[in-house]
Design an enzyme around this catalytic site. Structure first.
Site, PDB file in Angstrom:
ATOM      1  N   THR A   1     -81.511  18.951 -41.596  1.00 38.57           N
ATOM      2  CA  THR A   1     -80.597  19.160 -42.738  1.00 38.57           C
ATOM      3  C   THR A   1     -79.157  19.277 -42.263  1.00 38.57           C
ATOM      4  O   THR A   1     -78.240  18.739 -42.883  1.00 38.57           O
ATOM      5  CB  THR A   1     -80.986  20.458 -43.488  1.00 38.57           C
ATOM      6  OG1 THR A   1     -82.379  20.446 -43.716  1.00 38.57           O
ATOM      7  CG2 THR A   1     -80.241  20.582 -44.795  1.00 38.57           C
TER       8      THR A   1
ATOM      9  N   HIS B   1     -77.832  15.929 -41.519  1.00 41.42           N
ATOM     10  CA  HIS B   1     -77.484  15.202 -42.752  1.00 41.42           C
ATOM     11  C   HIS B   1     -76.130  15.664 -43.291  1.00 41.42           C
ATOM     12  O   HIS B   1     -75.329  14.858 -43.744  1.00 41.42           O
ATOM     13  CB  HIS B   1     -78.560  15.403 -43.820  1.00 41.42           C
ATOM     14  CG  HIS B   1     -79.766  14.551 -43.596  1.00 41.42           C
ATOM     15  ND1 HIS B   1     -80.997  14.850 -44.117  1.00 41.42           N
ATOM     16  CD2 HIS B   1     -79.930  13.408 -42.900  1.00 41.42           C
ATOM     17  CE1 HIS B   1     -81.866  13.926 -43.764  1.00 41.42           C
ATOM     18  NE2 HIS B   1     -81.249  13.044 -43.011  1.00 41.42           N
TER      19      HIS B   1
END
Ligand code: ZN
Ligand code: ZN
Length: 348
Positions: A41, A44
């Site tokens: 995450t 990202h």
């Protein structure tokens, strides 16, 4: 003020800059971060991936996996003390909605994600509510305590299928997939297939106990799995990558009546052959998200205490927090396991 890795604006990258030191509210704790780890995450957010753009509102402090020492507690904190070593649950649940009140806080209706919707822990200090903290056993190394959040993902995924005495295929051997392979081994799987397209990750999967490692860019995983399961297919398929080919190969390699556990997040909508992959196979398909709160944390702590999964094998690189851009570049290359960063420079 303190130093933090800040997502300063909408676009790729992040900066290391001064940020106000957070103050604990009545039911909060202030934690000095001793170790923090990078997750997919975070990658990202760093890359400004399309899957996350709508959620993140810069400027904000990144990061959600950590272990640290409590330096200050709010007046109404009842169960934690200064000096305790804690980690934090990423899913910041409300404790009041239908899901929370029926034992499903990990899918809270008003959930916020640490380091996505709120400021995170890539910083010297971090504040969190007592109810989202996890008290660590002091015997667990601080880096392992930081990385137990993704191990928790793997524990949650492994708990959703029957492993003992069964064959399993894990598609996607990043840190969570590699943890899952370690768990499947200790939970008694008879044969574990690990599939990835990065050789470094296949090596991690082997180190964690994978029996048959398949490079999907060189070999057809479906053929290999069929060949080694007497043409039957695996009892359980774990999709940990979110990549379209993995869904296709995984479902094709699943035996009729088998279980598919979906964990990886596709970056866009993908195609599923529902008739052939699911209905005609009478397949059980189950999505898993996060960790059960806090059942998975208790289970994960026991797994670590019993030495069932050696997380230290997965921790491959260490950096000072200010070297975060090197750490992210390394993670992006795929040639790393879990990367730990130290905001308070203690690892040398
Ligand atoms: Zn994570
Ligand atoms: Zn809730």
């Amino acid at each position: 003020m303190m130093h933090a890795v800040v997502k300063a604006s909408s676009g790729p990258g992040a900066v290391f800059e001064q940020w106000p030191t957070p103050k604990p509210g009545l039911r909060d704790i202030l934690v000095r971060i001793e170790a923090t780890s990078i997750c997919g995450t975070d990658m990202h957010i760093y890359d400004w991936h399309e899957s996350i753009r709508d959620k993140v509102k810069p400027p904000m402090v990144m990061g959600h996996e950590f272990a640290g020492k409590i330096m200050e507690v709010g007046k109404e904190v009842s169960d934690l003390r200064e000096g305790d070593i804690v980690s934090g649950e990423t899913h910041i649940f409300c404790g009041k909605c239908f899901q929370c009140r029926t034992g499903n806080a990990h899918i809270c209706e008003r959930m916020l994600l640490r380091g996505v919707d709120t400021d995170g822990c890539f910083a010297k200090y971090h504040v969190l509510n007592e109810q989202h903290a996890w008290l660590n056993d002091r015997k667990i190394p601080i880096e392992v305590a930081s990385a137990q959040e993704p191990l928790g993902n793997a524990v949650h995924a492994a708990s959703a299928a029957e492993i003992s005495g069964n064959t399993v295929a894990v598609f996607g051997c990043g840190p969570i997939g590699a943890c899952l392979i370690g768990l499947c081994k200790s939970f008694g799987a008879t044969k574990i297939f690990g599939i990835d397209i990065v050789d470094y990750r296949l090596k991690l999967a082997k180190d964690m106990g994978g029996d048959v490692l398949i490079d999907g860019s060189q070999q057809d995983p479906v053929k290999e799995i069929m060949r080694l399961t007497d043409g039957r297919g695996v009892d359980a398929f774990f999709e940990m990558s979110g990549a379209q080919p993995s869904f296709e190969e995984g479902f094709k390699a699943l035996r009729p009546g088998g279980t598919a556990i979906l964990f990886g997040l596709p970056s866009k909508k993908i195609e599923l052959d529902v008739a052939n992959w699911i209905v005609f196979k009478d397949a059980h398909v189950r999505g898993v998200f996060g960790r059960r709160l806090f059942g998975t944390w208790y289970k994960t702590a026991e797994v670590l205490k019993a030495g069932q999964v050696d997380l230290s094998k997965l921790i491959t690189h260490r950096f000072d927090l200010e070297e975060f851009s090197k750490a992210f570049a390394l993670m992006k290359s795929g040639r790393s396991g879990k990367i730990i960063m130290y905001p308070n420079k203690k690892h040398a």
